[in-house]
Write an enzyme that holds these catalytic residues in place. Sequence first.
Site, PDB file in Angstrom:
ATOM      1  N   SER A  60       0.821  -1.211   0.000  1.00 23.26           N
ATOM      2  CA  SER A  60       0.000   0.000   0.000  1.00 23.26           C
ATOM      3  C   SER A  60       0.857   1.264   0.000  1.00 23.26           C
ATOM      4  O   SER A  60       1.999   1.264   0.476  1.00 23.26           O
ATOM      5  CB  SER A  60      -0.913   0.006   1.224  1.00 23.26           C
ATOM      6  OG  SER A  60      -1.602  -1.216   1.335  1.00 23.26           O
TER       7      SER A  60
HETATM    8  N1  SAH Z   1      -1.218  -3.534   3.267  1.00 22.79           N
HETATM    9  C1  SAH Z   1      -0.448  -4.516   2.525  1.00 22.79           C
HETATM   10  C2  SAH Z   1      -0.966  -4.689   1.133  1.00 22.79           C
HETATM   11  C3  SAH Z   1      -2.265  -5.387   1.079  1.00 22.79           C
HETATM   12  S1  SAH Z   1      -2.709  -5.748  -0.595  1.00 22.79           S
HETATM   13  C4  SAH Z   1       0.996  -4.073   2.485  1.00 22.79           C
HETATM   14  O1  SAH Z   1       1.316  -3.042   3.076  1.00 22.79           O
HETATM   15  O2  SAH Z   1       1.812  -4.749   1.861  1.00 22.79           O
HETATM   16  C5  SAH Z   1      -4.115  -6.741  -0.245  1.00 22.79           C
HETATM   17  C6  SAH Z   1      -3.786  -8.145   0.161  1.00 22.79           C
HETATM   18  O3  SAH Z   1      -5.022  -8.778   0.469  1.00 22.79           O
HETATM   19  C7  SAH Z   1      -3.131  -8.988  -0.925  1.00 22.79           C
HETATM   20  O4  SAH Z   1      -1.953  -9.551  -0.436  1.00 22.79           O
HETATM   21  C8  SAH Z   1      -4.166 -10.076  -1.218  1.00 22.79           C
HETATM   22  O5  SAH Z   1      -3.598 -11.328  -1.539  1.00 22.79           O
HETATM   23  C9  SAH Z   1      -4.906 -10.133   0.092  1.00 22.79           C
HETATM   24  N2  SAH Z   1      -6.264 -10.696   0.010  1.00 22.79           N
HETATM   25  C10 SAH Z   1      -7.222 -10.490  -0.936  1.00 22.79           C
HETATM   26  N3  SAH Z   1      -8.330 -11.184  -0.639  1.00 22.79           N
HETATM   27  C11 SAH Z   1      -8.073 -11.847   0.526  1.00 22.79           C
HETATM   28  C12 SAH Z   1      -8.822 -12.734   1.345  1.00 22.79           C
HETATM   29  N4  SAH Z   1     -10.064 -13.115   1.046  1.00 22.79           N
HETATM   30  N5  SAH Z   1      -8.224 -13.232   2.457  1.00 22.79           N
HETATM   31  C13 SAH Z   1      -6.973 -12.892   2.785  1.00 22.79           C
HETATM   32  N6  SAH Z   1      -6.218 -12.042   2.061  1.00 22.79           N
HETATM   33  C14 SAH Z   1      -6.750 -11.526   0.941  1.00 22.79           C
END
Ligand code: SAH
Length: 214
Positions: A60
Amino acid sequence: MLEGQRRDMVARQLVGRGIRCSRVLAAIGRVPREEFLDLQSRRDAYADRALPIECEQTISQPYMVALMTESLVLDGCETVLEVGTGSGYQTAVLLEMGVEVISLERHQVLARSAQNNLSRLGYDRCMIHVVDGKQGWPAAAPFDRILVAAATEHCPDPLWQQLKEGGVLVAPLGAPARQTLCAIRKVGGTQQTHEICACRFVPLVAGLPDVDVV
Ligand code: SAH
C-alpha cells in the site's frame, strides 16, 4: 540515503496531507519500507504510491497506511485483526503502534515472505495465517480493531461479528471503480460509518488460490 527519503516521505506525504497523530507518524518513521520490496523496487521505496509485490498484489501507498492506522484510533493495548497481509508493511506499522496483530493472507507465498520480512526486522507480536480472510479468525475473536486491506462491496458479515462492541473496522468499501475508505464503529451492535476518502485497493477475493503464482 533511504533514511533521509523516509523522513522526507513522512513530512511531505503524511504531515503535508493532514496526518496529525504523532504516534502514527513516529511508527511509520521507524519502518524501513524498502525491506518489504524486491530489489528492483527498492529505489522507489518512498515513492508516493502503491508498488508491485508478488502474486500480482501491491504494497500500500504510505499515505494510505498512515490514514488507515490513524483511523483505527489505537492506544497500543488493542488486538487487531488485519485482513490482507501483503508484504507485511502495514503489519509492521501496526506493531510499531504497540498492538498485537493477527494477520490473514490468502496467498501462501506472500504470507511466507511477509513473515520473513517481519522476523528479519525483529517484529514478533504477530501471527500470520493462510486463510480466506473474509471468514475472519473466529478462534481469537472478538477483536478491538479490524483493518481490511483489500476492497469489498460490503463489510463481510463474519468480520462484523468478530468486532468487539465499541470497536472500529477500517476498510475500502464499494464497487471496484468507486471505493471509499470507511471507518465503521460498532455502537450498540449497529454500524456508525464515517466515510474518509476515495481510494483504490486490490479486491478482497473469496477463497484460496488453487496454485500460487510466484
Ligand atoms: N497492506 C499490505 C498490502 C495489502 S494488498 C501491504 O502493506 O503490503 C491486499 C492483500 O489482500 C493482498 O496480499 C491479497 O492477496 C490479500 N487478500 C485479498 N483477498 C483476501 C482474502 N479473502 N483473504 C486474505 N487475504 C486476501
